[in-house]
Scaffold this active site. Structure first.
Site, PDB file in Angstrom:
ATOM      1  N   SER A 717      23.220 152.773  45.671  1.00 35.67           N
ATOM      2  CA  SER A 717      22.572 151.734  46.480  1.00 35.67           C
ATOM      3  C   SER A 717      23.552 150.848  47.238  1.00 35.67           C
ATOM      4  O   SER A 717      23.124 149.972  47.986  1.00 35.67           O
ATOM      5  CB  SER A 717      21.658 150.867  45.602  1.00 35.67           C
ATOM      6  OG  SER A 717      22.393 150.237  44.590  1.00 35.67           O
ATOM      7  N   LYS A 760      17.642 142.327  42.356  1.00 32.64           N
ATOM      8  CA  LYS A 760      18.623 142.153  43.428  1.00 32.64           C
ATOM      9  C   LYS A 760      18.247 140.985  44.347  1.00 32.64           C
ATOM     10  O   LYS A 760      19.114 140.188  44.740  1.00 32.64           O
ATOM     11  CB  LYS A 760      18.734 143.452  44.237  1.00 32.64           C
ATOM     12  CG  LYS A 760      19.367 144.602  43.447  1.00 32.64           C
ATOM     13  CD  LYS A 760      19.341 145.900  44.235  1.00 32.64           C
ATOM     14  CE  LYS A 760      19.961 147.036  43.412  1.00 32.64           C
ATOM     15  NZ  LYS A 760      19.926 148.319  44.130  1.00 32.64           N
TER      16      LYS A 760
END
Length: 822
Positions: A717, A760
């Protein structure tokens, strides 16, 4: 007709019209003179009719013995014709008759219903062959003598009366009235015209009665012998006890074994045949062993353990999803999705209960709460147990390697014990507790076996109704247990085990959620735990927010609880030192005196745009984090160096990011400065490599570093963040530091979806980031799961191509120039 019938009744008088009285319980015979009590209105009318018309009446018997029905088929159509010798009306409304039977009769037709009247005729009585009659009478008398031997209540003078009587029909009537016959048997004999047939029927019935009485006598004899044996054993045992007592022998062990036997018998109906047989077998073995032998000690422990298993005991609390939902809301703030899924799970079970269906038919799933430490996974299970009024059993699986810990040790091993599952049932004292399998992702595997293979059986609704514990050596039903597993990392759970569970994510809390949890739950709980009052110790909201932001580093609230607990301990000490009248109000300025050093969870984003530094977003086991990725170019030949404890997947992402940026430079989409080398150097490099070196990436080696090098990092990611920092360093363009990003990048520059978006974005919010770039698929799919306060504080931009990322994150020369003018 019989002799008596001829004397009392003239055949020429019949057929004649007579009232009919229906008796419920007894059969009457011609020779009888009996009192009859009548209270039925229809029968009383029949009596009045008889008294008014010659005092003769016909009495028959009902088939069912009930007065409720007086239909034509409810009574026998044969009975006794007789005289009413006396009639007395009683005060309670009943009528008492003295009835004299004269002859057997039968109803030819009915003439009236109220009272019941019919045409009655004499029932013929034929004697037949006198020799055959005499032979049958002889057999009958022998059987009667046998019956008299078995039946003590048999009339002694009946045999003498029979001997003196010559009329077979009178003999049959006398015997029928004396012995106990069923109504249908008595009627069958009564209505028969032939004396021979009547005698044969009577003989058959008497033989049946003799056989029944023989069987009764045999059973009584056996019971009597058994009782004598039991009494004998009791007296012998009592004598033996007294002898042992005189000799100084300890009889406590025998009493203990007898207690085991009684306990086993008390649970017999709730134990399977296999389990009952095994436990009984071991008790018998124990009773035969010398108490000082080693095997006796092993068997003693076994019997003790097995009789402690709560067979047949279960919580009977009626399941209610309203109570489950209320308890979950009472104990937990936020966690809306996990709470909703738990309520749905129990809604299915409640519906099955209401509709009377077996829950085994539903093949219900096993719930598994997964997420970072301290977010309330085990606490949710506690709330479920509280709402269902069931005991909670917690089995810690972290580091478990020995398969026998769950399955149980075979009794041949020294120190053998039941498995943890069976021990959990014994601790719960019920067969349907809530059982929490904690840290199921941390189960180990060693030479002692693979515990996950046992968990497959325990958690499979198809198999766990017959779970085999090696120590018990019989099957135990685990289907009533509500199993709830917890885990931090789902990826660490073996695939077959994952297949048996439904995963419910319990994710990180936002700072605002932590604030509410601390205010509503943690602070009141810790005050109570430390013996403090809310009026004595208070924490200002600003101080509480600072504790959350600067003194804790976690996704959950476990460390936050520890910090609050630390404050309460110091407060308790101050109250004792300075007096209980002291009031403590914790402000941000006082925090350093109550707590240790500040721990910054996430570094604040830099305010100045910088070349070669980008804000990436990462997921960790303790929540989200802002990951700064740095890049540096060094004169070289286009090499790539990676540092920062990167995993293989992350290294591949870096190589893909470099290739993507090179492709954009080659296509002219990304503008870069000219090559810094002299023409002579360029020619020398071209000669050595025999290729044209015109682009800048061939004149530099790139070094990518992810700080906090001691911490391992992996995953795809960070792809777009690595591509952005490489583009920044090669194009010499600053990166906006108020922007963070996450997303996987392909070789063609497409941005792919990632996981852990909630953690996140929460990390970006805490770091003061204003704008976040995320894959478009995540934007469409996962944004509804993000807390509203986080969404409101961030500008979230969906991206599908790396070029879109560069437009948002790279500061172009024109933008730099315009900033300078301002």
């Amino acid at each position: 007709m019989t002799e008596i019938e001829q004397e009392n009744t003239q055949q020429s008088d019949f057929p004649t019209e007579l009232p009919i009285l229906i008796e419920d319980n007894i059969f009457l015979y011609p020779f009888m003179i009996v009192p009859i009590f009548v209270h039925d209105e229809a029968n009383i009318k029949a009596i009045h009719y008889a008294m008014e018309n010659g005092e003769k009446i016909f009495i028959t018997t009902s088939k069912s013995g009930s007065e409720e029905s007086r239909s034509m088929g409810s009574f026998y159509h044969a009975g006794v014709i007789g005289n009413i010798m006396r009639k007395v009306s009683l005060p309670d409304g009943r009528v008492k008759l003295l009835f004299q039977g004269l002859a057997r009769g039968r109803i030819l037709e009915f003439r009236g219903e109220n009272p019941l009247v019919g045409i009655i005729d004499i029932l013929p009585a034929r004697n037949g062959d006198p020799h055959r009659i005499e032979a049958i009478l002889s057999v009958l008398k022998d059987n009667l003598k046998t019956l008299a031997n078995f039946n003590q209540s048999f009339p002694a003078d009946l045999l003498r009366t029979i001997e003196e009587n010559q009329d077979p029909h009178r003999i049959i009537d006398l015997i029928s009235s004396t012995i106990k016959l069923k109504k249908d048997q008595a009627y069958k004999i009564f209505v028969e015209e032939e004396a021979e047939e009547r005698l044969l029927l009577l003989v058959d019935y008497i033989i049946e009665e003799i056989e029944a009485l023989k069987l009764q006598r045999e059973i009584k004899h056996k019971v009597h012998n058994k009782m004598e044996q039991i009494n004998k054993e009791y007296f012998l045992k009592e004598q033996l006890k007294q002898i042992q007592k005189e000799l100084g022998v300890d009889v406590q062990r025998d009493e203990e074994i007898e207690e085991y036997r009684k306990k086993l018998e008390s649970i017999k109906e709730n134990v399977s045949k296999e389990a009952y047989k095994e436990i009984k077998k071991q008790i018998d073995r124990l009773s035969r062993m010398h108490p000082d032998s080693s095997d006796a000690n092993v068997l003693h422990n076994y019997v003790e353990w097995m009789l402690e298993i709560p067979f047949g005991k279960a919580s009977t609390k009626k399941l209610s999803i309203k109570e489950v939902g209320k308890q979950l809301n009472s104990d937990h703030f936020s966690l809306e999705k996990p709470k909703e899924r738990i309520v749905e799970y129990f809604a299915v079970r409640e519906l099955l209960n209401q509709r009377g269906k077996n829950q085994k038919d539903s093949k219900g799933t096993i719930l598994c709460f997964y997420g970072p430490p301290g977010v309330g996974k085990t606490s949710l299970a506690n709330s479920i147990a509280t709402a269902l009024k069931r005991p909670l059993v917690r089995i810690a699986l972290g580091g478990l390697e020995d398969v026998n810990e769950l399955r149980g040790h075979r009794r041949t091993y020294v120190g053998a014990m039941p498995g943890r599952i069976v021990q959990g049932l014994i601790d719960a004292k019920e067969m349907n507790p809530v059982m929490v399998l904690d840290e199921i992702d941390k189960v180990g595997r060693s030479y002692r076996g693979d515990p996950t293979s046992v968990l497959l059986e325990i958690l499979d609704p198809e198999q766990n109704s017959e779970f085999r514990d090696y120590y018990a050596n019989f099957n135990i039903d685990l289907s009533q247990i509500i199993f709830i597993a917890t885990a931090n990392d789902v990826g660490s759970i073996p695939a077959p085990l994952r297949d048996r569970m439904e995963f419910i994510e319990v994710s990180s809390y936002t700072p605002q959620e932590k604030f509410e949890i601390a205010k509503k739950y943690l602070i009141p709980q810790e005050l109570k735990k430390h013996g403090l009052l809310a009026s004595e110790v208070s924490i200002q909201p600003t101080a509480l927010k600072e504790i959350i932001e600067k003194y804790t580093r976690e996704a959950g609230v476990r460390n936050l609880r520890r910090r609050i607990s630390q404050i309460m301990r110091k407060s308790a000490k101050i109250l004792l030192d300075e007096g209980e009248s002291t009031k403590i109000t914790l402000t941000p300025k006082l925090l350093p005196t109550f707590l240790d050093k500040i721990v910054f969870e996430i570094d604040e984003a830099d305010k100045k745009d910088t070349v070669g530094v980008v804000n990436g977003l990462a997921w960790t086991s303790v929540g989200g984090d802002v990951l700064k990725i740095e890049a540096l170019k060094i004169k070289g030949k286009g090499g790539l160096q990676l540092t920062g404890s990167l995993g293989d997947v992350m290294k591949e992402s870096a190589k893909i990011a470099l290739s993507v940026v090179k492709g954009l430079i080659d296509e002219g989409i990304l503008q870069t400065p000219k090559a810094p080398h002299s023409q002579k150097m360029i020619e020398k490099i071209q000669k050595q490599n025999e290729v044209a070196l015109e682009e800048i990436y061939n004149f530099y080696d790139l070094h990518l570093h992810v700080p906090e090098g001691a911490t391992p990092k992996d995953g795809p990611s960070a792809g777009i963040a690595m591509a952005s920092v490489i583009a920044s360093i090669l194009a010499d363009l600053p990166i906006r530091q108020n922007v963070a990003m996450t997303g996987e990048v392909t070789l063609r520059g497409k941005v792919l979806a990632i996981g852990g978006l909630k953690e996140k974005l929460i990390a970006a919010h805490k770091a003061g980031v204003k704008k976040v770039l995320i894959p478009k698929k995540n934007f469409e799919r996962d944004l509804k799961d993000i807390p509203k306060e986080v969404c409101d504080a961030l500008e979230i931009i969906p991206v599908t191509q790396i070029s879109e990322v560069f437009k948002e994150v790279l500061v172009t020369p024109k933008q730099i120039h315009s900033k300078g003018k301002k």
